[in-house]
Structure formats: C-alpha cells, structure tokens
Scaffold this motif. Structure first.
Motif, mmCIF file in Angstrom:
data_model
loop_
_atom_site.group_PDB
_atom_site.id
_atom_site.type_symbol
_atom_site.label_atom_id
_atom_site.label_comp_id
_atom_site.label_asym_id
_atom_site.label_seq_id
_atom_site.Cartn_x
_atom_site.Cartn_y
_atom_site.Cartn_z
ATOM 1 N N LYS A 194 6.804 4.152 -1.104
ATOM 2 C CA LYS A 194 6.251 3.016 -0.346
ATOM 3 C C LYS A 194 5.163 3.503 0.617
ATOM 4 O O LYS A 194 4.137 2.863 0.790
ATOM 5 C CB LYS A 194 7.354 2.315 0.457
ATOM 6 C CG LYS A 194 8.010 1.159 -0.307
ATOM 7 C CD LYS A 194 9.157 0.591 0.468
ATOM 8 C CE LYS A 194 8.862 -0.751 1.083
ATOM 9 N NZ LYS A 194 9.976 -1.248 1.916
ATOM 10 N N ASN A 258 7.918 -11.762 6.036
ATOM 11 C CA ASN A 258 8.047 -11.451 7.470
ATOM 12 C C ASN A 258 8.320 -12.722 8.261
ATOM 13 O O ASN A 258 9.210 -12.756 9.107
ATOM 14 C CB ASN A 258 6.757 -10.826 8.004
ATOM 15 C CG ASN A 258 6.640 -9.366 7.646
ATOM 16 O OD1 ASN A 258 7.619 -8.718 7.317
ATOM 17 N ND2 ASN A 258 5.435 -8.858 7.696
ATOM 18 N N ILE A 301 4.124 -12.504 17.226
ATOM 19 C CA ILE A 301 4.231 -11.044 17.086
ATOM 20 C C ILE A 301 4.412 -10.440 18.478
ATOM 21 O O ILE A 301 3.642 -10.771 19.387
ATOM 22 C CB ILE A 301 2.936 -10.469 16.478
ATOM 23 C CG1 ILE A 301 2.535 -11.278 15.248
ATOM 24 C CG2 ILE A 301 3.034 -8.967 16.238
ATOM 25 C CD1 ILE A 301 2.745 -10.740 13.932
ATOM 26 N N LEU A 309 -0.608 -3.498 14.463
ATOM 27 C CA LEU A 309 0.231 -4.235 13.510
ATOM 28 C C LEU A 309 0.103 -3.765 12.057
ATOM 29 O O LEU A 309 1.093 -3.698 11.327
ATOM 30 C CB LEU A 309 -0.128 -5.723 13.614
ATOM 31 C CG LEU A 309 0.734 -6.697 12.859
ATOM 32 C CD1 LEU A 309 2.158 -6.687 13.400
ATOM 33 C CD2 LEU A 309 0.166 -8.106 12.973
ATOM 34 N N SER A 326 1.103 -3.026 6.171
ATOM 35 C CA SER A 326 0.166 -1.967 5.829
ATOM 36 C C SER A 326 -0.154 -2.028 4.331
ATOM 37 O O SER A 326 -1.311 -1.871 3.916
ATOM 38 C CB SER A 326 0.788 -0.629 6.217
ATOM 39 O OG SER A 326 0.095 0.419 5.641
ATOM 40 N N PHE A 350 -1.859 -15.382 9.821
ATOM 41 C CA PHE A 350 -2.440 -14.264 9.078
ATOM 42 C C PHE A 350 -3.568 -14.832 8.233
ATOM 43 O O PHE A 350 -3.401 -15.873 7.591
ATOM 44 C CB PHE A 350 -1.389 -13.588 8.186
ATOM 45 C CG PHE A 350 -0.471 -12.697 8.964
ATOM 46 C CD1 PHE A 350 -0.763 -11.358 9.149
ATOM 47 C CD2 PHE A 350 0.682 -13.201 9.548
ATOM 48 C CE1 PHE A 350 0.060 -10.534 9.892
ATOM 49 C CE2 PHE A 350 1.525 -12.387 10.293
ATOM 50 C CZ PHE A 350 1.216 -11.050 10.465
HETATM 51 N N1 LIG Z 1 5.116 -13.951 11.291
HETATM 52 C C1 LIG Z 1 5.554 -13.036 12.160
HETATM 53 N N2 LIG Z 1 6.063 -13.425 13.357
HETATM 54 C C2 LIG Z 1 6.491 -12.508 14.263
HETATM 55 N N3 LIG Z 1 6.478 -11.165 14.055
HETATM 56 C C3 LIG Z 1 5.993 -10.724 12.885
HETATM 57 C C4 LIG Z 1 5.512 -11.616 11.872
HETATM 58 N N4 LIG Z 1 5.079 -10.888 10.837
HETATM 59 C C5 LIG Z 1 5.281 -9.595 11.162
HETATM 60 N N5 LIG Z 1 5.842 -9.490 12.383
HETATM 61 C C6 LIG Z 1 6.183 -8.238 13.099
HETATM 62 O O1 LIG Z 1 5.408 -7.205 12.518
HETATM 63 C C7 LIG Z 1 6.225 -6.096 12.199
HETATM 64 C C8 LIG Z 1 5.633 -5.324 11.053
HETATM 65 O O2 LIG Z 1 5.779 -6.016 9.828
HETATM 66 P P1 LIG Z 1 5.843 -5.217 8.465
HETATM 67 O O3 LIG Z 1 6.016 -6.184 7.352
HETATM 68 O O4 LIG Z 1 4.686 -4.286 8.391
HETATM 69 O O5 LIG Z 1 7.132 -4.311 8.638
HETATM 70 P P2 LIG Z 1 8.664 -4.735 8.633
HETATM 71 O O6 LIG Z 1 8.818 -6.154 8.210
HETATM 72 O O7 LIG Z 1 9.208 -4.370 9.964
HETATM 73 O O8 LIG Z 1 9.276 -3.759 7.551
HETATM 74 P P3 LIG Z 1 9.081 -3.832 5.949
HETATM 75 O O9 LIG Z 1 8.171 -4.965 5.639
HETATM 76 O O10 LIG Z 1 8.483 -2.511 5.601
HETATM 77 O O11 LIG Z 1 10.456 -4.022 5.430
HETATM 78 C C9 LIG Z 1 7.595 -6.705 11.929
HETATM 79 O O12 LIG Z 1 8.600 -5.751 12.190
HETATM 80 C C10 LIG Z 1 7.636 -7.862 12.925
HETATM 81 O O13 LIG Z 1 8.103 -7.394 14.168
#
Ligand SMILES: Nc1ncnc2c1ncn2[C@@H]1O[C@H](COP(=O)(O)OP(=O)(O)OP(=O)(O)O)[C@@H](O)[C@H]1O
Ligand SMILES: [Mg+2]
Length: 364
Positions: A194, A258, A301, A309, A326, A350
């Motif tokens: 990943k 997310n 967020i 982010l 990412s 987004f």
């Molecule tokens: N729509 C959203 N609302 C609030 N926070 C968000 C949202 N989307 C992302 N985030 C925040 O951004 C962080 C990073 O997201 P990302 O998808 O990169 O990683 P993850 O969800 O923590 O882990 P993974 O997707 O690798 O399982 C999340 O942990 C979350 O805290």
C-alpha cells in the motif's frame, strides 16, 4: 493666489472622491456596530453585491463563513491596534471561495470610531506557487516513504522464505512460532504494498465520468448501516473524458469511505459534477476541466492534519493507516489532475479536477 488654493482644494476633493474608486484593493468601512457604511467598487466586485445592497448590513452576514471574528473587530475598536491576516479563505453563500489578505485598521469619521477593512485578493501567480510548493512537498514525502517501503520489502521476502524453510525442520507444536512469523510478514507486506502505491500505468478510455460516481454510489449504498443520505447532483452535459475507470473509482471510493467512516447516522454525502473553466492544475493553466466534488456535512477534518492531509501515513482515525488519501492523490495525478480539500465543521469538500482542454487548446 486664491485661484491656486482653489485649484488645490478641488484637486484634493477629486483625490478623495476618485481614489477609492480606482483602487484594486477592496475597501469596506464599518461603523462601531460593525455594519457596512461604505464599499468601494473593488469591494462591490469582491462581494458580488452593489453598495446599495451592502449598505447597513452587518459585516458578519455577508460571508457564509466569516473570515474575521466579531470579537477581533470589537477589540480593534477599543484598542485601536490594527491587524493583518494573510492567506485567509473567504466562503460565500454559494460556497464559492477566494483567498485574500485582510488588513483591519481603525479610523474616526465624524468623531465616531470606524473600521477600515482592506481585502487584497491573492493573485493567481501566488496561488500557483503555493500549489506548486505543496505539490513538491507531497511528492518528496511520497518518494521518501516509497523508498523506505522498497527497502523493507526485500528483506521481508527473505524473512518469510526462511521461516517457511525452518518450519519444515520443526515439530507441529514448534511450527506455531514460524506461522506467526509468516503471518506477521504477510501483514507487513500488505502494508508495504500500500505504501508503494499504484504501480501500473492507467488504462485510459474515453467515457462518461458519471460511470465512476454511479459505481461508487451503488457500492456504498448497498451496505449502508448508518442510513447515510446520498445526493447525486450531476451535470449531464459534461463531455466524455479519457480516464482509467478502476483507478478513478478507487480514488473516489477512498474519499467517500472516509466520509462514511467519520460522519454520524443520517448525515449526507453529495456527489457533484460540473464543468469548470480557467483553472490551474499544479501550476498548469487549464481551459476546461471536469470538477468532481464529494461533500459531507460531518465534523470536518481535524485542523492539525489539514496541511498534510494528502501525505502518506497521516491519519486521525483509530487503526487508520493514513494511506487512502495519498493513494487517491496519486491516482488523480496519474490523470494529470488535482485533488484538493476544503473543510470546516459541518462542511468537508474534496475536489477532483480533471483536465478536458489545456490552455493551448489541446484536448487532454
Ligand atoms: N470527510 C472527512 N471528514 C473528516 N475527516 C476526514 C475526512 N476524510 C478524511 N478525514 C481525515 O483524514 C485522515 C486521513 O485519511 P486517509 O484516508 O488518508 O487515511 P485513513 O482513513 O486514516 O486510513 P486508510 O484510508 O489508510 O485506512 C483520516 O484519518 C481522517 O482523520
Ligand atoms: Mg481512509
């Protein structure tokens, strides 16, 4: 002598009357109740309202998300200490946004304290250099993580192979230990894969962008225990565009997942498409774009991760690996596009921009 002073007086009046009208800086004058008493033409253009409509409005009602807190302005009136904020994002009621520098100072008119707000829109050049810098940072952190992941992957394979060979020499009871090594090595390999990110070139085909959103919608809505409301707000007139369906679907799915994980029961997620003109994508001017927005009304967020982010391994979620966004960024970039985010409590958006036509009129 008197004719010269008359001329001077007229000139002075002319400066006073005309200068604010010629300025590129938007000027807004507030009285001590923080209501608007004057705007110059640049402010009318910035706020997309005429002086007549803005007159006597409380400044806090002009923006959807007020960039300046009432308390700060009240403090300025009492202390007289001016302040400046750079890179402030102003959001209007139609959710359009601009980035500005704001300076607030106090002044007396008719012996009454007033505030002058100056809004200077950050020009495109500056916006482009901010984007280019962020892009560079994202690329170097991604490369660093990839390099590290690559270095871990090779010995990990050796470790697993050795454990497999060793297990043949052991009794069934002892094999429990080698099985644990193999299991953990597999878990790490998964993570490392990943981290390495998407490794195949996209298979581009010209098609309708809504195929992607409909697939994601069906996938998520199929298993929707939180009863999330999905709103599909599509622009059907968007022309077909070249993209890799699986890759773009994965990019959108990571973003929607997310939102689903974070928002509460009964909240809503909007999938929106629009055509947009004259955008910049990582320093390139693009004449025509497809714009995909994924909007939720969840908590937003966390501030502490907003600037990083899209970097790998940034997460604010228990058990989150911080790789979803990412990976989405890499997938969108493989399409010469850009993924960005704007978030405040109650509204997270987004935005995926995909080029349809470059500035030099070449179709993408
Ligand atoms: N729509 C959203 N609302 C609030 N926070 C968000 C949202 N989307 C992302 N985030 C925040 O951004 C962080 C990073 O997201 P990302 O998808 O990169 O990683 P993850 O969800 O923590 O882990 P993974 O997707 O690798 O399982 C999340 O942990 C979350 O805290
Ligand atoms: Mg995620």
């Amino acid at each position: 002598m008197s004719s010269i002073s008359n001329r001077d007086r007229q000139l002075k009046l002319s400066y006073q009357q005309k200068l604010p009208n010629q300025m590129v800086t938007a000027l807004v004058v507030l009285d001590s109740q923080l209501t608007i008493k004057y705007v110059n033409p640049a402010a009318e253009a910035l706020l997309v309202k005429s002086f007549n409509k803005l007159y006597d409005l409380p400044i806090t009602t002009v923006f959807y998300n007020s960039p300046i807190k009432k308390e700060r302005l009240e403090q300025l009136l009492t202390s007289g200490q001016e302040f400046s904020d750079s890179d402030v994002t102003i959001e209007f009621f139609d959710h359009s946004r601009i980035t500005v520098e704001i300076t607030a100072s106090s002044v007396e008119f008719s012996k009454q304290p007033h505030i002058i707000l100056e809004f200077k829109q950050i020009d495109q050049q500056k916006q482009m250099s901010i984007e280019a810098f962020q892009h560079q940072q994202w690329e170097s952190s991604r490369d660093l993580i990839r390099g590290l992941a690559h270095e871990i992957k090779n010995p990990l394979g050796g470790l697993r192979g050795a454990a497999q060979l060793l297990s043949k020499e052991l009794t069934q009871e002892q094999q429990e230990y080698t099985e644990m090594i193999i299991e953990q090595a597999d878990r790490l390999t998964n993570l490392v894969d990943k981290l390495l990110g998407p490794n195949q070139l996209p298979q581009m085909a010209k098609q309708n962008i809504h195929i992607v959103l409909e697939k994601v919608f069906k996938l998520i809505n199929f298993n929707n225990p939180k009863n999330i409301k999905f709103i599909r707000d599509y622009d059907p007139s968007i022309p077909e565009i070249s993209f890799d369906q699986d890759k773009l679907q994965q990019a959108v799915l990571n973003i929607v997942n997310n939102a689903v994980q974070i928002i509460d029961e009964g909240c809503k997620i909007t999938l929106k498409t629009r055509a947009a003109s004259n955008k910049t994508i990582n320093g390139r001017r693009v004449k025509l774009c497809v714009q995909i927005s994924i909007i939720d009304n969840g908590p937003g967020i966390p501030k502490k991760i907003q600037d990083t982010l899209f970097y790998p391994m940034v997460s604010a979620r228990d058990n989150g690996t911080g790789l979803g966004l990412s990976i989405s960024q890499t997938l969108v970039q493989q399409h010469k596009g850009k993924l960005s985010c704007y978030s405040r409590p109650g509204h997270t958006e987004f935005l995926i921009l995909l080029p349809l036509q470059e500035e030099n009129n070449n179709e993408c």
